[in-house]
Scaffold this active site. Structure first.
Site, short mmCIF file in Angstrom:
data_model
loop_
_atom_site.label_atom_id
_atom_site.label_comp_id
_atom_site.label_asym_id
_atom_site.label_seq_id
_atom_site.Cartn_x
_atom_site.Cartn_y
_atom_site.Cartn_z
N ARG A 103 -181.37 7.86 11.24
CA ARG A 103 -181.47 9.32 11.36
C ARG A 103 -182.86 9.84 11.02
O ARG A 103 -183.01 10.87 10.36
CB ARG A 103 -180.45 10.02 10.45
CG ARG A 103 -179.02 9.82 10.84
CD ARG A 103 -178.60 10.84 11.90
NE ARG A 103 -177.23 10.59 12.30
CZ ARG A 103 -176.18 11.22 11.79
NH1 ARG A 103 -176.35 12.15 10.90
NH2 ARG A 103 -174.98 10.92 12.21
N ARG A 118 -182.86 17.31 11.32
CA ARG A 118 -183.14 18.67 10.85
C ARG A 118 -184.08 18.78 9.66
O ARG A 118 -184.54 19.88 9.36
CB ARG A 118 -181.82 19.34 10.48
CG ARG A 118 -181.06 19.79 11.70
CD ARG A 118 -179.88 20.60 11.27
NE ARG A 118 -179.22 21.13 12.45
CZ ARG A 118 -178.10 21.82 12.39
NH1 ARG A 118 -177.50 22.04 11.23
NH2 ARG A 118 -177.56 22.29 13.50
N ARG A 151 -185.01 21.80 18.84
CA ARG A 151 -183.58 22.11 18.92
C ARG A 151 -183.37 23.57 19.32
O ARG A 151 -182.52 23.89 20.14
CB ARG A 151 -182.92 21.83 17.57
CG ARG A 151 -181.42 21.78 17.62
CD ARG A 151 -180.87 21.54 16.22
NE ARG A 151 -179.51 21.05 16.23
CZ ARG A 151 -178.44 21.80 16.41
NH1 ARG A 151 -178.57 23.09 16.63
NH2 ARG A 151 -177.23 21.27 16.39
N ASP A 191 -176.28 10.12 20.39
CA ASP A 191 -175.22 10.08 19.38
C ASP A 191 -174.18 9.05 19.80
O ASP A 191 -174.01 8.79 21.00
CB ASP A 191 -174.55 11.45 19.23
CG ASP A 191 -173.75 11.51 17.93
OD1 ASP A 191 -174.34 11.74 16.87
OD2 ASP A 191 -172.52 11.27 17.98
N TYR A 248 -162.92 8.43 15.94
CA TYR A 248 -163.24 9.79 16.43
C TYR A 248 -162.32 10.18 17.59
O TYR A 248 -161.88 11.33 17.69
CB TYR A 248 -164.70 9.88 16.87
CG TYR A 248 -165.66 9.96 15.70
CD1 TYR A 248 -165.82 11.15 14.99
CD2 TYR A 248 -166.37 8.86 15.27
CE1 TYR A 248 -166.68 11.24 13.91
CE2 TYR A 248 -167.24 8.93 14.20
CZ TYR A 248 -167.39 10.12 13.51
OH TYR A 248 -168.23 10.19 12.44
#
Ligand code: 1CP
Length: 351
Positions: A29, A33, A42, A79, A155
């Site tokens: 990662r 952000r 973004r 992702d 998921y």
């Protein structure tokens, strides 16, 4: 790839357990952000999936941490849930994370899921990889990735993140044929996705089994490992594979049996002991606690040197965090981590 290019890519050599001049370093990662330049892209793109689907945006944010920190690898910005979307599942991201509003709960839901050709359904992945490679320094390796079948099943069945995974466990234990059918489809999709990324320039791949550690050992061996092993076997010889499993100290010896070239350890496992436990038969990646990056840059540097001293120059180590960078991490601490790794002089096995 020429010999010179190969020699310059420390990451690939370390994953093959060849001796390297210094330990390669990157961060899970590493795009995200905590970087102001990521937040700016973004905003411009209008959302997370919009960044992934647009190769220019995806390539730009993939390259940002390479430019800022000089890490030894870039990992494609995407992702693990993107292939589920390509297979026909609706996918959204909100403040809490991913949401799949139509989860799979029965055999007929699994039957409706389609194994798709990534070239046709996810061309933006290949295009982004090509753009990233063209923008990378020669010595920086390019990494592709996919979720492991078990984590994707978690998921797909839960419809998002979960703490107890009740739907997943019910399906696993009470509707095993549907679970197995889902895992078969996911393993085929995951292998195709990794092969596609390698074809488009990925020089190493990560298989993320984030939720594997939630399983007791017998359940891991029964419900996750066989399908991960199938994926690893399917891409053997194409590019080195790093197997990541979250909170999986109890599974380390079993992870070796997947046949991957490297295992990514989280910070709960002792790196020095892991070399012994795995009999130095695989490369190891890790494992500074991502929360250690909340320490001052000087302290981060000290902790990084301590970790590298523990490894003591053994071949087959890639420095990384134990898990992904947290959102409130200061870029200066990431810089301290990377710079300490590059300055570290091994006193042990190599000198
Ligand atoms: O809001 C944002 O900007 C989105 C935050 C974000 C980011 C930056 C998400 C949502 N995914 C990503 C990128 C991402 N995800 C990468 C890109 C490469 C990089 O820059 O390093 C990778 C490799 C992943 C992989 C991923 N996604 C995993 C496996 C690794 C891990 O961390 O365990 C998992 C479990 C996901 C699902 C996911 N996507 C996003 C979130 C917040 C989550 C986790 C949610 C949960 O806890 O279940």
């Amino acid at each position: 790839m020429t010999d010179e290019t190969y020699r310059s890519r420390l990451l690939v050599r370390a994953l093959r357990r060849e001796p390297v001049e210094r330990t390669p370093v990157w961060l899970m990662r590493q795009a995200g952000r905590y970087l102001p330049e990521y937040r700016a892209v973004r905003e411009q793109a209008g959302g997370f999936l919009q960044m992934i689907w647009n190769p220019q945006y995806a390539a730009e944010v993939t390259l940002q941490p390479v430019r800022r920190f000089g890490v030894d690898a870039a990992i494609l910005f995407s992702d693990i849930l993107v292939p589920l979307n390509a297979m026909g599942m609706r996918l959204e991201f909100d403040e809490r994370g991913p949401v799949l509003p139509e989860p799979l709960r029965e055999q007929r839901d699994v039957d409706a899921l389609e194994v798709v050709d990534p070239r046709e359904t996810m061309p933006y992945v290949g295009e982004a990889l090509r753009l990233v490679r063209a923008g990378l320094p020669q010595e920086t390796a390019l990494i592709g990735f996919c979720g492991a079948p078990f984590t994707l099943a978690a998921y797909a069945i839960e419809g998002g993140t979960s703490k107890q995974f009740a739907h997943l466990r019910r399906t696993m234990y009470r509707d095993t044929p549907a679970f197995n059918a889902l895992m078969d489809k996911l393993a085929a999709q995951v292998a195709a996705h990794l092969r596609y990324q390698i074809e488009c320039g990925a020089e190493a791949v990560v298989l993320f089994d984030t939720w594997a550690g939630s399983l007791a050992r017998p359940d891991y061996l029964r419900y996750s490992a066989p399908w991960s092993r199938r994926v690893v076997r399917d891409i053997a010889g194409l590019a080195p594979c790093i197997a990541f499993a979250g909170e999986s100290d109890h599974l380390l010896e079993d992870l070796v049996q997947l046949g991957a070239d490297a295992i990514s350890l989280d910070h709960r496992t002792s790196l020095a002991q892991a070399f012994t436990r795995t009999r130095e038969s695989v490369a190891l990646q890790g494992n500074l606690d991502p929360a250690a990056l909340f320490a001052s840059p000087a302290d981060v540097a000290r902790r990084t040197h301590a970790l590298l001293s523990e490894v003591d120059g053994r071949p087959g180590h890639v420095l990384n965090l134990g898990h992904g960078v947290f959102k409130h991490t200061e870029p200066a601490s990431v810089a301290a981590f990377v710079n300490a790794a590059k300055e570290h002089v091994a006193t042990g096995h190599l000198s």
